[in-house]
Design an enzyme around this catalytic site. Structure first.
Site, mmCIF file in Angstrom:
data_model
loop_
_atom_site.group_PDB
_atom_site.id
_atom_site.type_symbol
_atom_site.label_atom_id
_atom_site.label_comp_id
_atom_site.label_asym_id
_atom_site.label_seq_id
_atom_site.Cartn_x
_atom_site.Cartn_y
_atom_site.Cartn_z
ATOM 1 N N HIS A 1 -21.615 30.075 15.267
ATOM 2 C CA HIS A 1 -22.539 30.749 16.195
ATOM 3 C C HIS A 1 -21.993 30.611 17.614
ATOM 4 C CE1 HIS A 1 -26.088 31.773 18.473
ATOM 5 N NE2 HIS A 1 -26.565 32.351 17.382
ATOM 6 N N GLU B 1 -23.388 29.939 20.271
ATOM 7 C CA GLU B 1 -23.897 28.760 20.990
ATOM 8 C C GLU B 1 -23.101 27.516 20.609
ATOM 9 O OE1 GLU B 1 -28.012 29.316 19.891
ATOM 10 O OE2 GLU B 1 -28.017 31.153 21.087
ATOM 11 N N GLY C 1 -32.910 35.615 15.852
ATOM 12 C CA GLY C 1 -33.365 34.391 16.510
ATOM 13 C C GLY C 1 -34.843 34.475 16.840
ATOM 14 N N GLY C 2 -35.135 34.902 18.062
ATOM 15 C CA GLY C 2 -36.500 34.911 18.591
ATOM 16 C C GLY C 2 -37.546 35.508 17.651
ATOM 17 N N GLU D 1 -22.476 39.208 16.237
ATOM 18 C CA GLU D 1 -23.482 38.956 17.261
ATOM 19 C C GLU D 1 -22.854 39.032 18.652
ATOM 20 O OE1 GLU D 1 -26.965 36.541 15.507
ATOM 21 O OE2 GLU D 1 -25.476 35.140 16.240
ATOM 22 N N SER E 1 -31.084 40.117 19.464
ATOM 23 C CA SER E 1 -32.352 40.786 19.806
ATOM 24 C C SER E 1 -32.829 41.776 18.746
ATOM 25 C CB SER E 1 -32.251 41.446 21.184
ATOM 26 O OG SER E 1 -31.952 40.471 22.174
ATOM 27 N N GLY F 1 -30.649 36.731 22.594
ATOM 28 C CA GLY F 1 -31.744 36.140 23.366
ATOM 29 C C GLY F 1 -31.987 36.824 24.700
ATOM 30 N N ASN G 1 -32.802 32.650 12.376
ATOM 31 C CA ASN G 1 -32.071 31.510 12.929
ATOM 32 C C ASN G 1 -32.995 30.867 13.965
ATOM 33 O OD1 ASN G 1 -30.370 29.714 14.188
ATOM 34 N ND2 ASN G 1 -29.184 31.277 15.262
ATOM 35 N N TRP G 2 -33.571 29.760 13.573
ATOM 36 C CA TRP G 2 -34.559 29.122 14.456
ATOM 37 C C TRP G 2 -33.919 28.357 15.611
ATOM 38 C CZ3 TRP G 2 -38.435 26.629 10.419
ATOM 39 C CH2 TRP G 2 -39.213 27.647 9.866
ATOM 40 N N LYS G 3 -32.616 28.140 15.549
ATOM 41 C CA LYS G 3 -31.931 27.352 16.588
ATOM 42 C C LYS G 3 -32.599 25.974 16.698
ATOM 43 C CE LYS G 3 -30.646 31.685 18.582
ATOM 44 N NZ LYS G 3 -30.154 32.438 19.715
#
Ligand code: PGA
Length: 251
Positions: free
Chosen positions: A95, A97, A234-235, A167, A213, A173, A9-11
């Site tokens: 999500h 966010e 993500g990261g 999540e 993470s 993150g 998930n590149w956001k």
């Protein structure tokens, strides 16, 4: 047998040129989709590049959001119909966010799930608790409530094809991963909830991911858990070598 999924998930990161560089970096290094399904969820502006580069490779593609109407006067929104027509496979919905910053409700997420499935796409439905909720012992009830809300009115066949991503918000993150045992406990509870809402077959078929993470160093331990079918990352999905390492966690 549930095929594992490793989904990035590149956001709101990467432009089309950077998307191409990522595709070049993972080329020929991803497992066959029958072994581990690999998916990248990218910003809408990158999807044309992503879909073109993924065609003919095992990589599948996802949008990070879509609207629940197919077309019309909805300035700034992304049509699930258009995503389907351009060859996207999945859409991430709910999500934390989007729930937090953009005030998406369980009702919105349910409407999106229906529109996504009606267009031949598959939803990756996110759920997860805040730190306060975890500390108050509300985690299992909260995620069950979110998942039930997202699935209202969906058929068992649609649910079997769908994906849920657990999540915990406090792990996203932050570098603070839930322990494999914590993740397994909640994922098993989500599966049990789906069995109760539908039937054992549906609960056994749906794939449930853990996110928060996930990285090459902890992916093996998480994936060893009975109910965890993959990661939403993500990261650690941004760098091609890191994504390749995650995708090949079995080797
Ligand atoms: P993270 O993000 O891997 O950077 O924690 C996960 C996510 O938000 O899907």
């Amino acid at each position: 047998m549930r095929t594992p999924i490793m989904a990035g998930n590149w956001k709101m990161n990467k432009n089309p040129k950077e998307t191409q560089a990522f595709l070049d970096g993972v080329k020929g290094k991803l497992p066959e989709a029958s072994k581990v399904e690999t998916v990248i969820a990218a910003p809408a502006i990158d999807l044309t590049t992503l879909v073109a580069g993924a065609t003919g490779t095992p990589l599948k593609t996802a949008a990070e959001n879509s609207y629940f109407e197919n077309e019309g006067a909805f300035t700034g929104e992304t049509s699930p119909k258009a995503l389907s027509e351009m060859g996207v496979d999945y859409v991430v919905i709910g999500h934390s966010e989007r729930r937090g910053y953009f005030h998406e409700t369980d009702e919105d997420i349910n409407k999106k799930a229906k529109a996504i499935l009606a267009n031949g796409l598959l939803p990756i439905i996110c759920c997860g608790e805040s730190l306060e909720q975890r500390e108050a012992g509300q985690t299992n009830d909260w995620v069950a409530y979110q998942v039930a809300g997202a699935l209202v009115g969906l058929s068992a066949d649609d649910v079997k094809k769908s994906v849920v991503a657990y999540e915990p918000i406090w792990a996203i993150g932050t570098g603070k991963t839930a322990t494999a045992d914590q993740a397994q406990e909640v994922v098993a509870h989500i599966r049990a909830t789906i069995k109760k809402l539908y039937d054992a077959e549906t609960g056994d078929a749906i794939r449930i991911l853990y996110g928060g993470s996930v990285k090459p160093a902890n992916v093996k331990e998480l994936m060893a858990k009975e109910d965890i079918d993959g990661g939403l990352v993500g990261g650690a999905s941004m760098d091609p070598d890191s994504f390749v390492a995650l995708a090949n966690y079995q080797d």
